[in-house]
Structure formats: structure tokens, C-alpha cells
Write a protein that holds these residues in place. Structure first.
Motif, PDB file in Angstrom:
ATOM      1  N   LEU A  17     -69.433  47.684  20.801  1.00 53.00           N
ATOM      2  CA  LEU A  17     -69.940  46.751  19.788  1.00 53.00           C
ATOM      3  C   LEU A  17     -71.372  46.337  20.069  1.00 53.00           C
ATOM      4  O   LEU A  17     -72.187  46.214  19.148  1.00 53.00           O
ATOM      5  N   LEU A  18     -71.685  46.117  21.342  1.00 52.89           N
ATOM      6  CA  LEU A  18     -73.057  45.747  21.706  1.00 52.89           C
ATOM      7  C   LEU A  18     -74.029  46.858  21.315  1.00 52.89           C
ATOM      8  O   LEU A  18     -75.091  46.588  20.752  1.00 52.89           O
ATOM      9  N   VAL A  30     -82.367  35.631  16.410  1.00 55.38           N
ATOM     10  CA  VAL A  30     -81.990  34.688  17.456  1.00 55.38           C
ATOM     11  C   VAL A  30     -80.677  34.027  17.047  1.00 55.38           C
ATOM     12  O   VAL A  30     -80.525  33.610  15.906  1.00 55.38           O
ATOM     13  N   PRO A  31     -79.715  33.920  17.991  1.00 53.37           N
ATOM     14  CA  PRO A  31     -78.450  33.284  17.623  1.00 53.37           C
ATOM     15  C   PRO A  31     -78.642  31.807  17.296  1.00 53.37           C
ATOM     16  O   PRO A  31     -79.502  31.134  17.862  1.00 53.37           O
ATOM     17  N   CYS A  83     -62.114  38.694  20.112  1.00 55.80           N
ATOM     18  CA  CYS A  83     -63.238  37.862  19.644  1.00 55.80           C
ATOM     19  C   CYS A  83     -64.165  37.517  20.795  1.00 55.80           C
ATOM     20  O   CYS A  83     -65.389  37.537  20.644  1.00 55.80           O
ATOM     21  N   LEU A  84     -63.595  37.192  21.937  1.00 52.82           N
ATOM     22  CA  LEU A  84     -64.401  36.858  23.108  1.00 52.82           C
ATOM     23  C   LEU A  84     -65.247  38.042  23.552  1.00 52.82           C
ATOM     24  O   LEU A  84     -66.421  37.893  23.887  1.00 52.82           O
ATOM     25  N   LEU A  85     -64.671  39.237  23.516  1.00 51.75           N
ATOM     26  CA  LEU A  85     -65.420  40.430  23.923  1.00 51.75           C
ATOM     27  C   LEU A  85     -66.437  40.857  22.871  1.00 51.75           C
ATOM     28  O   LEU A  85     -67.429  41.509  23.191  1.00 51.75           O
ATOM     29  N   ALA A  86     -66.215  40.488  21.624  1.00 50.66           N
ATOM     30  CA  ALA A  86     -67.163  40.824  20.563  1.00 50.66           C
ATOM     31  C   ALA A  86     -68.309  39.817  20.492  1.00 50.66           C
ATOM     32  O   ALA A  86     -69.352  40.114  19.909  1.00 50.66           O
ATOM     33  N   TYR A  87     -68.131  38.650  21.071  1.00 47.46           N
ATOM     34  CA  TYR A  87     -69.125  37.583  20.950  1.00 47.46           C
ATOM     35  C   TYR A  87     -70.524  37.988  21.417  1.00 47.46           C
ATOM     36  O   TYR A  87     -71.497  37.687  20.730  1.00 47.46           O
ATOM     37  N   ALA A  89     -72.115  40.764  21.327  1.00 47.17           N
ATOM     38  CA  ALA A  89     -72.763  41.612  20.324  1.00 47.17           C
ATOM     39  C   ALA A  89     -73.091  40.819  19.068  1.00 47.17           C
ATOM     40  O   ALA A  89     -74.171  40.948  18.494  1.00 47.17           O
ATOM     41  N   ILE A  90     -72.159  39.982  18.648  1.00 51.29           N
ATOM     42  CA  ILE A  90     -72.353  39.223  17.411  1.00 51.29           C
ATOM     43  C   ILE A  90     -73.414  38.136  17.580  1.00 51.29           C
ATOM     44  O   ILE A  90     -74.193  37.863  16.671  1.00 51.29           O
ATOM     45  N   ALA A  91     -73.456  37.511  18.758  1.00 58.08           N
ATOM     46  CA  ALA A  91     -74.389  36.404  18.985  1.00 58.08           C
ATOM     47  C   ALA A  91     -75.815  36.874  19.232  1.00 58.08           C
ATOM     48  O   ALA A  91     -76.717  36.065  19.316  1.00 58.08           O
ATOM     49  N   GLY A  92     -76.018  38.153  19.369  1.00 62.45           N
ATOM     50  CA  GLY A  92     -77.376  38.657  19.501  1.00 62.45           C
ATOM     51  C   GLY A  92     -77.847  38.836  20.927  1.00 62.45           C
ATOM     52  O   GLY A  92     -79.026  38.667  21.217  1.00 62.45           O
TER      53      GLY A  92
END
Length: 122
Positions: A17-18, A30-31, A83-87, A89-92
Motif C-alpha cells: 500500500l505504501l 501533508v496529512p 486499517c492500522l497497517l494501511a495508515y 500509506a493513507i496518512a502520507g
């Protein structure tokens, strides 16, 4: 076997995902500051649910009348862990070799704890 597969899948998922998000993210993103407490909350839920599953699973092996939590507990645990492992990548999180290694190293124990939870419950 599950102790190898689950951590490997967790690493592939989080680092993948990253890599994927880094390729499609526009530069300079920026997150938002409101996202700061999200990983702490997700980590707390994963620790709480996984601990509950491990403790009840361990107790089930030593008692004559085992008590299994509902399957939905494990399903929610896996969803929150995803969700924790995707965070990152999603948060930037910046796309660098260092961050990919750190995300992968974080995913290993998350996957291992999920595997332990599953094996003790079944």
C-alpha cells in the motif's frame, strides 16, 4: 505455517500500500493534523482484541470447559489491524527505503499476533 504466512501477508499488504499510494499521490501532500491520534487508537484496539483472544485461547487449552469468543471478535481484530497497517500509506508517510523497512518491521509483529490469536482459538 500460519506463523509464517500471516506476518508475510501483513508486510506485503502494508508495504505494498505504501508503494501503491506513493506512486499515485501528488507531491507535497501533508496529512491533516486530525489524523494524529488515529494510529494510537487503532493500535490500542488491536492490542486489546488480540490480547483477549490470546488469553482466552491459552486458558481454553488448560481448562476442561473451553469458552471461545465469537468469530466476530477475530474478524474485527483483523479489520482494525488492516486499517492500522494501511495508515502509514493513507496518512502520507514519505516514500523512502527507511520508511518501507520500518512499516514492514511493524507489520511483522502485527501479523504474528494475529496468527497467534487464530492458532490459540482454533
Amino acid at each position: 505455517m500460519i506463523f509464517i504466512i500471516a506476518p508475510v501477508l501483513a508486510v506485503l499488504y502494508s508495504v505494498g500500500l505504501l508503494v501503491l499510494v506513493a506512486r499515485v499521490r501528488p507531491g507535497g501532500v501533508v496529512p491533516h493534523a486530525a489524523l494524529a491520534p488515529v494510529p494510537n487508537l487503532l493500535a490500542a484496539v488491536v492490542v486489546l482484541l488480540s490480547s483477549f483472544e490470546v488469553v482466552t485461547g491459552w486458558a481454553n487449552r488448560s481448562t476442561s470447559s473451553p469458552l471461545h469468543p465469537p468469530l466476530v471478535v477475530f474478524v474485527v481484530d483483523v479489520a482494525v489491524a488492516a486499517c492500522l497497517l494501511a495508515y502509514p500509506a493513507i496518512a502520507g508517510l514519505p516514500y523512502s527505503l527507511r520508511n518501507r523497512i520500518l512499516v514492514g518491521m511493524f507489520a511483522i509483529p502485527v501479523g504474528a499476533v494475529l496468527a497467534l490469536s487464530w492458532s490459540l482459538q482454533h
